[in-house]
Design a protein around this motif. Structure first.
Motif, PDB file in Angstrom:
ATOM      1  N   LEU A  60      20.625  44.815  54.944  1.00 53.16           N
ATOM      2  CA  LEU A  60      21.979  44.462  55.362  1.00 53.16           C
ATOM      3  C   LEU A  60      22.076  44.582  56.872  1.00 53.16           C
ATOM      4  O   LEU A  60      21.374  45.392  57.484  1.00 53.16           O
ATOM      5  N   LEU A  61      22.951  43.785  57.456  1.00 56.25           N
ATOM      6  CA  LEU A  61      23.153  43.861  58.911  1.00 56.25           C
ATOM      7  C   LEU A  61      23.861  45.163  59.275  1.00 56.25           C
ATOM      8  O   LEU A  61      24.793  45.572  58.596  1.00 56.25           O
ATOM      9  N   ALA A  62      23.396  45.791  60.349  1.00 55.50           N
ATOM     10  CA  ALA A  62      24.107  46.963  60.855  1.00 55.50           C
ATOM     11  C   ALA A  62      25.259  46.482  61.735  1.00 55.50           C
ATOM     12  O   ALA A  62      25.251  45.361  62.244  1.00 55.50           O
ATOM     13  N   ASN A  63      26.236  47.362  61.921  1.00 55.55           N
ATOM     14  CA  ASN A  63      27.382  47.037  62.765  1.00 55.55           C
ATOM     15  C   ASN A  63      26.942  46.694  64.201  1.00 55.55           C
ATOM     16  O   ASN A  63      25.949  47.215  64.693  1.00 55.55           O
ATOM     17  N   GLY A  64      27.695  45.812  64.854  1.00 58.18           N
ATOM     18  CA  GLY A  64      27.345  45.377  66.207  1.00 58.18           C
ATOM     19  C   GLY A  64      27.262  46.520  67.200  1.00 58.18           C
ATOM     20  O   GLY A  64      26.409  46.529  68.087  1.00 58.18           O
ATOM     21  N   ARG A  65      28.138  47.515  67.071  1.00 59.01           N
ATOM     22  CA  ARG A  65      28.116  48.642  67.993  1.00 59.01           C
ATOM     23  C   ARG A  65      26.872  49.509  67.754  1.00 59.01           C
ATOM     24  O   ARG A  65      26.259  50.009  68.690  1.00 59.01           O
ATOM     25  N   VAL A  66      26.511  49.694  66.471  1.00 60.10           N
ATOM     26  CA  VAL A  66      25.308  50.472  66.145  1.00 60.10           C
ATOM     27  C   VAL A  66      24.087  49.743  66.703  1.00 60.10           C
ATOM     28  O   VAL A  66      23.199  50.347  67.315  1.00 60.10           O
TER      29      VAL A  66
END
Lengths: 450, 351
Positions: free
Chosen positions: A158-164
């Motif tokens: 799954l894609l991680a959050n943009g900030r992470v």
């Protein structure tokens, strides 16, 4: 004889050949100075280019790598397929909200299994480690493979959050996270622990090239797929229309037309059109193709037609130059052995001019590829997520274009889009480089000199 | 098959597939760049969860969007205009002239407008009067109008930091500028008493015209470089503040919320702008956000009714929805809007 051997007694050169006089020294100094100017000019240009490339590549290269979270996911049949039919049309009733719950449970379980503590974090903050795109990723996968419901996926990416993601790329730091309302330092610490435990990692991101655009909340999911397809479709339209029209116009003007007032007028106008700002063609396209001809908004066909109008004069001019460069002796010889005018042009002149015409064509296409302004007015500066269909019907579906995507990403609020925009510029530069390289190769290979 | 036949059949196939493709099956909208992020969030979720195509959302400004909207009815015109200001009478007239008679007006939330400076700089607590005294062309001093000579914020208000005045405000083509003018500049003009002085010497046939002239005088800002119009997007204002750390910029609340690590927000009348304080009406500088729908396209463009229902649903525009998370101030009267959208209520004449 005496005249020749007589030394120029009172000539211009009085001193020794081995010692430079004032004038020669001056001339030599002027030459050195001029060379210096040239070197300075070139180094300024090279420095500017280097600065541009370094800034774009340092900002844009991270876009090609993306942080992903890999966790095992249980897919409970009672939540995802209440009917039990495993029919994807029925299962489509479960929205991404339902899938988000499944993912959040899976994430909590995975964190617990690895002994990563999330004390003091709200449920929302834990879920915030993942991209808002993640539920859609899982839903699309499940709807495409309905049989997996009721089983457990051992590893799902799954894609991680943009900030992470930004944290692992150095864009977000612990200090900035303290001030950032969208991420907390605790979240970043958990993300770091997840990486150490092998649940999270960066890898090459094909989705950046293939995926469609994403909304402001999901910079990590945004890709160039629709823009590349849209640009490709437009270039096909430009090529198919402007090559025959442009070459025919150039051949006629150069080989057949008589020189008179009218051809002079046409010539001046073509040169003029080549210098008209491209936005003017956009206004024309809106008025003629959309409002009058009734073609759809945001469609590559309209973009292609507008860019064709813009490119035509820029193709006709080099094509005429290429035809002009073919020596008249070729034509005379062809006519002399009894060929008609048409035969002499198509059998002899045009093949010899072809490399020059093709080079002009490719450079014209490259210019059209990088054009944004005319597309602004015909609705191609837009948020489009569906890929246009196959040819030829796909020409009428909405799409965007590569330079347009760069523009719209630079206006977005989320800082994650800065990296995306620079990445898109790199892709555009690569395409332009390929096209120009092909033009140079063609010229080197087939050009003939007389 | 002869060459002619082959060509003819190829052309026929191309023509058939082209006309088939011309029947539009995706929703098209255009307009405000303030509404754009919200519209894209809804469009994305709509495309994900419904059996319809993802709507196409163009930006380009509220005025441009409404103009496009009013071009006429039909598949090659847009279905929805996004707007950060209310439709004007002249737009409605243009629409009517081109056959767009039934327009649905949907207000889906509010947007706060905030003043923010570099994160490392000092704190600011403004009132509208401070803003007027800082960037108005003529200010009231001892009961008379004088040219504005303030160079630093502490000359405007002793409580403010001694920092040179430099404001990046939205250019006149932005909908945000309109709100800034009325809710900050004119309000400040009235607070400082400059409005009354302008009114006293205003020329006009009646009171209404005089008031209009006085407001116009209030909105004349100083042109000595202390107040700079930014015609680009908020990203440009942000870049300018990064380059000039003494400056103060005007942003949308949602933009600020996505850049809290770079910007420090100022209070107005002591109220910090948040989604809650704007919703409660405590924070004074806000405006409603709208979209306008062509009723003639409902039932023609597949998914249009579903999309607008989805846009105003609690899942999207409600207080816990993704739009509020991005910075939209939810409309307290959302339930009413939902009913109107479901019933297809057409807007009445402007009052």
């Amino acid at each position: 004889m005496t005249d020749i051997s007589a030394a120029p007694a009172s000539g211009s050169h009085r001193g020794s050949l081995l010692v430079q006089d004032e004038l020669t020294r001056k001339r030599n100094a002027a030459e050195t100075r001029f060379r210096l100017y040239g070197i300075v000019a070139i180094s300024i240009a090279m420095l500017a280019l280097a600065a541009l490339l370094i800034s774009i590549f340092s900002a844009g290269m991270p876009a090609f790598r993306q942080t992903f979270v890999t966790i095992p996911i249980e897919l409970p049949a009672d939540k995802l397929d209440k009917s039990g039919t495993r029919d994807s049309a029925v299962m489509a009733k479960v929205t991404t909200v339902g899938y988000a719950k499944v993912i959040n449970e899976a994430l909590a379980a995975a964190l617990a299994a690895k002994g990563i503590s999330t004390d003091g974090m709200t449920e929302k903050q834990i879920a915030g480690l993942l991209s808002p795109e993640a539920p859609a990723q899982l839903r699309n996968y499940v709807l495409a493979n309905p049989a997996v419901v009721g089983t457990s996926l051992p590893e799902f990416e799954l894609l991680a959050n943009g900030r992470v993601d930004g944290f692992f790329k150095g864009r977000v730091t612990m200090e900035s996270a303290k001030l950032d309302s969208n991420i907390t330092p605790e979240q970043l610490q958990v993300a770091q622990k997840m990486t150490d435990a092998g649940l999270m990692g960066k890898r090459f991101n094909w989705a950046f090239i293939t995926a469609p655009d994403a909304s402001d909340q999901r910079p990590e999911a945004a890709g160039l797929g629709v823009a590349i397809l849209g640009s490709l479709y437009m270039m096909i339209v430009v090529l198919v229309l402007s090559l025959p029209i442009g070459v025919a116009a150039a051949v006629y003007l150069e080989e057949f037309a008589v020189k008179n007032f009218w051809t002079d007028l046409i010539e001046v106008n073509i040169a003029n059109l080549a210098a008209v700002p491209s936005i003017v063609f956009g206004i024309l396209g809106l008025a003629v193709f959309i409002n009058f001809a009734g073609l759809p908004q945001s469609a590559p066909i309209v973009g292609g037609l507008v860019l064709t109008l813009m490119t035509l004069p820029r193709i006709i001019i080099p094509a005429r130059a290429a035809l002009k460069a073919v020596p008249p002796s070729i034509r005379d010889a062809a006519l002399g052995v009894g060929a008609s005018k048409v035969q002499s042009v198509f059998h002899h002149v045009l093949p010899l001019a072809a490399p020059g015409i093709l080079t002009g064509m490719i450079i014209g296409l490259a210019q059209a590829l990088g054009e944004t302004a005319p597309l602004l007015l015909i609705g191609m500066v837009a948020f489009v997520r569906d890929y246009p269909g196959g040819l030829p019907g796909g020409l009428f579906d909405p799409a965007t274009a590569l330079p347009v995507q760069v523009y719209s990403w630079t206006t977005r609020g989320d800082p994650g889009f800065v990296e995306r925009a620079s990445g898109a510029i790199i892709v555009l530069l690569v395409f332009l480089l390929i096209m120009n390289a092909v033009a140079i190769v063609l010229r080197r290979r087939f050009e003939r000199r007389w | 098959m002869s060459f002619m036949k082959l060509t003819a059949s190829t052309l026929a196939i191309a023509a058939v597939s082209a006309t088939a493709a011309l029947a539009r099956d995706n929703i098209q909208s255009a307009g405000s760049s303030t509404v754009l992020p919200y519209a894209t969030i809804v469009a994305e979720a709509f495309g994900e969860n419904f059996d319809f195509k993802t709507p196409v959302v163009e930006s380009g400004g509220s005025g441009a969007g409404r103009k496009k909207f009013c071009e006429g009815v039909g598949e090659n015109t847009i279905d929805i205009a996004n707007s950060s200001s209310r439709i004007t009478q002249s737009d409605i007239d243009t629409c009517a002239k081109n056959g767009v008679t039934e327009i649905m007006e949907v207000r889906f939330g509010y947007d706060g407008i905030v003043f923010a400076s570099d994160i490392a700089g000092p704190d600011f607590a403004f009132t509208p009067a401070d803003w007027y005294n800082a960037i108005g062309a003529q200010v009231a001093k001892d009961g008379a109008l004088v040219a504005n000579a303030s160079a630093t914020w502490d000359q405007v208000n002793a409580a403010l930091p001694a920092q040179p005045i430099l404001a990046f405000i939205p250019g006149t083509k932005h909908g945000t500028r309109e709100v800034f003018d009325t809710k900050v500049i004119v309000a400040g003009c009235k607070e400082t008493g400059a409005y009354d002085l302008f009114l006293a010497k205003a020329e006009g046939a009646d009171e209404k015209e005089k008031a209009k002239a006085a407001e116009k005088a209030c909105n004349t800002l100083r042109t000595d470089g202390k107040s700079v119009d930014v015609d680009g997007d908020y990203t440009e204002t942000l870049a300018r503040i990064a380059a000039n750390k003494q400056a103060i910029g005007v942003f949308g609340l949602s933009f600020y919320q996505n850049n809290t690590d770079k910007l420090k927000v100022a209070t107005i009348n002591g109220v910090t702008p948040t989604v809650e304080s704007v919703a409660k009406g405590e924070y004074p500088v806000s405006r409603p956000l709208y979209f306008y729908v062509k009723k003639a396209h409902l039932g023609v463009i597949p998914g249009l009714q579903e999309y607008i229902d989805f846009f105003v649903s609690d899942d999207m525009a409600g207080p816990d929805g993704p739009l509020a998370a991005y910075g939209l101030v939810p409309d307290p009267e959302l339930a009413k809007t939902q009913e109107a959208v479901a019933a297809g209520t057409v807007m009445g004449p402007l009052n």
